[in-house]
Design an enzyme around this catalytic site. Structure first.
Site, short mmCIF file in Angstrom:
data_model
loop_
_atom_site.label_atom_id
_atom_site.label_comp_id
_atom_site.label_asym_id
_atom_site.label_seq_id
_atom_site.Cartn_x
_atom_site.Cartn_y
_atom_site.Cartn_z
N SER A 267 25.75 44.58 37.02
CA SER A 267 27.19 44.24 37.10
C SER A 267 27.78 44.93 38.31
O SER A 267 27.26 45.97 38.76
CB SER A 267 27.90 44.75 35.85
N ASP A 268 28.88 44.40 38.84
CA ASP A 268 29.61 45.18 39.83
C ASP A 268 30.33 46.30 39.06
O ASP A 268 30.35 46.34 37.83
CB ASP A 268 30.57 44.30 40.64
N TYR A 269 30.94 47.17 39.80
CA TYR A 269 31.49 48.42 39.27
C TYR A 269 32.50 48.16 38.13
O TYR A 269 33.54 47.57 38.36
CB TYR A 269 32.21 49.14 40.41
N ALA A 271 32.51 46.00 35.91
CA ALA A 271 32.82 44.57 35.68
C ALA A 271 32.59 44.17 34.23
O ALA A 271 33.27 43.25 33.73
CB ALA A 271 31.98 43.70 36.62
#
Ligand code: GLC
Length: 746
Positions: A267-269, A271
């Site tokens: 996942s992005d930060y 997310a």
């Protein structure tokens, strides 16, 4: 280890230990000295201390110094119960210590062999520092200069973005599945279409048709995956109302099934936790379930998986199976890196400074890429400078060393060559050393506090603005030529850097207008993380060199270009608009049913604006040189082809100027009639050719049926019989050399 052993290892883990492998934290949880930077929302992480064992964590984010990596790994392995090494991942997007030009600049070089070589240098410096994964390449297509992350993007064109994705992935990883020495794992991002936020506003929603996604936005991610990228990172945004991190169509149908991606989806930060903020889930429990069902394998920097996934898996065998699958993908990545055999991969505990960083060769690679990335937008016969010319360098970027861009978080501006330093290096080649005056700050003091925690990094001169301006006028008055070094601040682009009116800071324009009154030649150098609006100043200067943020060797590259040691050859990978009102603007747009007719350009009922041209200030593929190139007539070896055939287009290009130079010859096609209307032009191929003065070469382009395909929502990737217009030229507006051929399918 063999796969069977990995599966066995997973079988020996508790559910909590399995989930631990899917957790990514920052180094501060392990007393790291150098948590490089918080790249996402700063907030308290709500781990349940009773249930979460810190020494079951699977990976760390942005611990980047060799000593810290070694010490944390050693401490972790001494305390963990399962003896699975930590993965160290970092944002090394365009350079570790040797910083290269920002990606939007790199793609203006159209030199993908050199981009791959630079990526190899970046990988080597990361390998020697103990880093295992880099969150690159970023391949988000972008058509709107208001978005701050243009800086990291390969630009607006699917072909260039695909070439960039391929070159970066190969440079970072090498060519084998088991990641060899001097290489690390790549993570292509942000999946998907993060570069198309509505209104260019950071993190905003993305609304795209399936046709646009497949024809424009998805090919670059697929190119990185086809090149073997070991990881994919989800994007923050919603795509057609569904957050990418919980978007089954995107992650299951496209990524896992259509692209056959076998690797780790991270996942992005934060997310995963943001799924509820989007309003897509009720709570973290639902978010954990949604994400694991989307095969999101790593939860970056939140406690959602840690707090909820163990119970979900223990209660539900299907979730347990998904969890086992995710853990296997993470362990296979660690295995491909050889971490089970050598958890200290690349490190030498006896000498953490050992390894290659900022070597002469690495600097040379960065210099070459910078020289090939700077775009000559305008030149009224004032460049290259003559050695005897009395030059005044004016402007804050004359001495500025922060020319490496927002995302060079492991770089150090003290290593950067400023413009003045670069010019001084030419002293022994007989140039008259320039005088210098700063003229103004990069940003007005009144605006600095807009930049939040970065404001303390923004220098404000102790001299008053009036005295800076006065000094600049005085110094410039004694010169023949003014080299004016201006640009947006590093902190005006990058993540969280959307701007409604991306132009030069007002105080810098004021300096330019004041210098204009002296009536001297002004050569403008622009430093920026995106195309800026130049319409209010473009007529005030005799030349424009668009430097972007050129990296460690900035000043040397610009000095070499100013004095003709390097002949500019870059061509724009993104359109420069005349005004914000034109956005999004891009070359590969549709004709509409009422295109403007050259014979009647002011006709009311045509697809146009009343108050602005349709044309951009500078088009995709545009860039000047110190020499000129003439194109001969396009010759086609046949008029038609069937689906197994090819057509060869030939064109002769001659260097008719007095300098040797490199020309990027571009081939565009137009499918004149299709079941899904096609753009008026699409780049299909290009060749970068080196020609001495007076030299000519005949280039050949082979066109295949595959290049004629487009994605149709009803039928997938298809080509259709019919006529194709062909253009070969110096940029996307060059219609001089044309041809026409037919595809005839049975
Ligand atoms: C950031 C960025 C992403 C980066 C990640 C880790 O918010 O969106 O590109 O890799 O967090 O720092």
């Amino acid at each position: 280890m063999r796969k069977e052993e990995l599966v066995q290892l997973i079988g020996s883990l508790t559910t909590e230990e399995k989930v631990g492998q899917l957790i990514q934290l920052t180094g501060n949880f392990f007393d790291a000295e150098d948590t490089v930077m918080e790249t996402g929302p700063l907030k308290k992480i709500g781990f349940n201390e009773e249930t979460f064992d810190l020494y079951s964590t699977g990976s760390l984010l942005n611990v980047v110094e060799p000593k810290n990596i070694y010490e944390i790994q050693k401490k972790y392995l001494a305390k963990t119960k399962h003896n699975i090494p930590l993965l160290f991942m970092a944002d090394v997007i365009y350079g570790y210590k040797t910083i290269f030009p920002i990606p939007i600049a790199q793609t203006c070089s159209w030199n993908f062999d050199l981009i791959e070589k630079a990526a190899k240098v970046m990988a080597k410096e990361c390998y020697d520092s103990g880093i295992h994964v880099t969150f690159a390449p970023m391949v988000d297509i972008v058509r709107d200069i208001r978005w701050g992350r243009v800086l990291e993007s390969p630009g607006e064109d699917p072909i260039l973005a695909r070439e960039y994705a391929k070159s970066m992935t190969k440079g970072i990883q090498g060519d084998e599945s088991i990641l060899p020495q001097d290489h690390l794992a790549a993570c292509v991002k942000h999946f998907a279409a993060y570069g198309a936020p509505i209104a260019g506003k950071e993190y905003n929603g993305v609304e795209l048709s399936e046709e646009a996604l497949h024809n424009v936005y998805l090919p670059s991610y697929q190119a990185a995956i086809d090149a073997g990228s070991k990881l994919v990172m989800t994007a923050f945004n919603t795509l057609n109302g569904i957050p990418c991190t919980g978007n089954k169509w995107l992650n299951q149908e496209i990524l896992r099934e259509e692209f056959q991606f076998p690797g780790v989806l991270i996942s992005d930060y934060a997310a995963i936790e943001e799924l509820k903020v989007h309003g897509y889930t009720e709570n973290d429990l639902e978010s954990a379930k949604m994400a694991i069902e989307n095969t999101v394998d790593i939860d970056m920097k939140t406690s959602v998986y840690a707090n909820h996934l163990p119970a979900l898996a223990n209660e539900n065998p299907e979730i347990m199976k998904l969890l086992d699958d995710s853990v296997l993908r993470v362990l296979e990545l660690k295995n491909d890196l050889g971490l089970f055999e050598d958890p200290y991969r690349g490190l030498d505990p006896l000498d953490f400074s050992k390894g290659e960083r900022l070597t002469t060769q690495h600097r040379q690679t960065s210099l070459q890429l910078a020289e090939e990335s700077v775009v000559l937008l305008k030149n009224e016969q004032v460049l290259p400078l003559k050695k005897a010319e009395k030059v005044a360098v004016i402007g804050p970027y004359g001495e500025e060393k922060a020319t490496i861009g927002f995302w060079a978080i492991t770089g150090d501006t003290k290593d950067t060559v400023s413009l003045l330093e670069g010019l001084k290096q030419l002293a022994d080649e007989g140039i008259v050393l320039p005088a210098f005056a700063k003229g103004c700050n990069i940003l007005p003091a009144s605006e600095v506090d807009q930049y939040d925690k970065y404001s303390q990094s923004i220098d404000i001169d102790t001299h008053s603005e009036e005295s800076l301006l006065e000094e600049a006028i005085k110094v410039a008055s004694n010169a023949d030529t003014i080299v004016l070094a201006l640009g947006e601040s590093t902190y005006q682009s990058g993540e969280g850097g959307s701007r409604t009116t991306p132009c030069l800071p007002k105080n810098q324009v004021k300096l330019l207008k004041a210098l204009k009154k002296l009536g001297k030649k002004i050569i403008l150098i622009v430093y920026a993380g995106r195309p800026l609006l130049l319409d209010e100043i473009v007529w005030d200067v005799a030349a424009i060199l668009y430097a972007w943020f050129p990296g460690t060797m900035s000043g040397q590259a610009l000095a070499n270009i100013l004095y003709g040691k390097a002949n500019p050859c870059a061509k724009l990978s993104m359109t420069f608009p005349r005004s914000v009102g034109q956005l999004p603007i891009y070359y590969n747009s549709g004709s509409t049913g009422r295109p403007v007719q050259a014979s009647n350009p002011k006709h009311r009922f045509a697809s146009r604006y009343l108050d602005e041209d349709n044309s951009p200030l500078y088009c995709f593929g545009y860039g000047q040189s110190y020499t000129e190139f003439a194109y001969g007539k396009v010759e086609l070896d046949k008029e038609s082809m069937d689906e197994n055939g090819t057509i060869t287009a030939s064109v002769t290009v001659k260097n008719t100027g007095s300098y040797a130079g490199k020309e990027i010859v571009q081939l565009y096609l137009q499918d004149t009639a299709a079941s899904v209307v096609r753009p008026v032009k699409e780049l299909k191929d290009f060749q970068k050719v080196i020609l001495d003065s007076g030299e000519e070469k005949t280039l050949q382009f082979k066109i295949t049926e595959q290049q004629l395909r487009f994605y149709s929502p009803k039928e997938g990737w298809i080509s259709e019989s019919g006529a194709f217009n062909l253009f070969i030229g110096k940029d996307s507006e060059d219609n001089q050399q044309q041809g026409r051929f037919y595809l005839i399918k049975n």
